[in-house]
Write an enzyme that holds these catalytic residues in place. Sequence first.
Site, short mmCIF file in Angstrom:
data_model
loop_
_atom_site.label_atom_id
_atom_site.label_comp_id
_atom_site.label_asym_id
_atom_site.label_seq_id
_atom_site.Cartn_x
_atom_site.Cartn_y
_atom_site.Cartn_z
N ARG A 10 0.86 -1.18 0.00
CA ARG A 10 0.00 0.00 0.00
C ARG A 10 0.90 1.24 0.00
O ARG A 10 2.06 1.17 0.40
CB ARG A 10 -0.90 0.02 1.24
N LYS A 45 -1.68 -2.22 8.20
CA LYS A 45 -2.81 -1.59 8.86
C LYS A 45 -2.94 -2.11 10.28
O LYS A 45 -2.57 -3.24 10.58
CB LYS A 45 -4.11 -1.91 8.10
N HIS A 96 -2.75 2.23 -5.61
CA HIS A 96 -3.54 1.04 -5.29
C HIS A 96 -3.83 0.22 -6.54
O HIS A 96 -3.96 -1.01 -6.46
CB HIS A 96 -4.85 1.44 -4.61
N ARG A 121 -0.96 -1.95 -6.97
CA ARG A 121 -1.10 -3.07 -6.03
C ARG A 121 -2.00 -4.15 -6.65
O ARG A 121 -1.70 -5.33 -6.56
CB ARG A 121 -1.70 -2.54 -4.73
N HIS A 171 -3.45 -9.31 4.00
CA HIS A 171 -4.85 -9.47 4.38
C HIS A 171 -4.97 -10.56 5.45
O HIS A 171 -4.18 -11.51 5.47
CB HIS A 171 -5.71 -9.88 3.17
N TYR A 218 -9.26 -11.03 -7.61
CA TYR A 218 -8.26 -11.34 -8.63
C TYR A 218 -8.59 -12.61 -9.41
O TYR A 218 -8.06 -12.82 -10.49
CB TYR A 218 -6.87 -11.42 -7.97
#
Length: 351
Positions: free
Chosen positions: A208, A232, A301, A304, A327, A336
């Site tokens: 990110r 995050k 992004h 990414r 994640h 994806y």
Amino acid sequence: MSENHGYQYNVNKLMLEFPNYVNEYIQSKRVVPLSEASIYEYCLDFRKYLQWLLDGSITNHNQIKEITLQELENVTKHELEDFVLHERLRLESKCGSNAHTSALNRTIAAIKSLYNYLCEQTEDEHGNTYMTRNVSRLIHIRKKSETLHYRAAQLEGKLFLGDETKAFLEFVEHNYENSISNRARTSFKKNKIRDLAILSLFLSSGLRCAELVGINLDDLNLEAGKVSVMRKEGKKDVVPIAQFSHKYINDYFVIRSSIDTEIQAFFITDYDQKIRKISNASINKLVAKYSEAYKVRVTPHTLRHTFATRLYNVSHSQVLVSNQLGHSSTKPTELYTHIVSAEAKDALNKL
């Protein structure tokens, strides 16, 4: 220059405007730690909400700093809904009717986070939480009404898949300067090696923007092909970097290591003879500039998404892609599986 520059500096400035209970929230998130970039975004939403309470005469003060806990707790469901509607209309006029949902959801999430903290994670001198009534529980975040297939179709033309990843980097390295003015060419040559390192790192790791900005000099280990980042919610992670980017990153590493500055950030800017950590905004601008000149204007992004799609096309493993992107589950990576690669199209054409 101190590391306090950038997001931390801006957060500290905003804290001067806020009531003490909001500043306690900010300090609690720094303990977690939540990234300064995320805290800054939350602060912007807090200021927007508190200012709206003043402007709407829901509280009778001259400054948001004067808004009391009692007044915040007494905000009614109707008043909070009015704020959400006000924000939705503002964003629709600015972004269009179909592009505002994510921004509005982020604002609502920030307000919910503040109320949840004040109602559940605080303690006064009597051992009680600061507030007991949580009006934000009555407001719900609206989910986007899009299928994964629709999102994939929207993304497909913006991704640099297959040989385009390499071609994009080679375009920036060898051809971009031919399309710009002499004045712009001077600036480009000054930052060319840094910018190539940034672009290649996005495309070889799936980081990110905030994660890339947060990288320090000692976070890189090119011999092992890895970089340490802060994900995050303040989660530390070690992320593998694809081999094709190592040359670009190492070229910049040599230059960056020779710069005499107290700043530890790997990616820096030098403007008006002041060295500082590069900002998210600067990175967004440079990605937009180069991508638009090459094919289509995109964001970090989107790069990414490019990396994640290429990795899934090679591995066919949602678990691998999920781990690489940081994640906590494979659900976000389902996107994806819906992006049809050039190879898949060729196969379909043979049916």
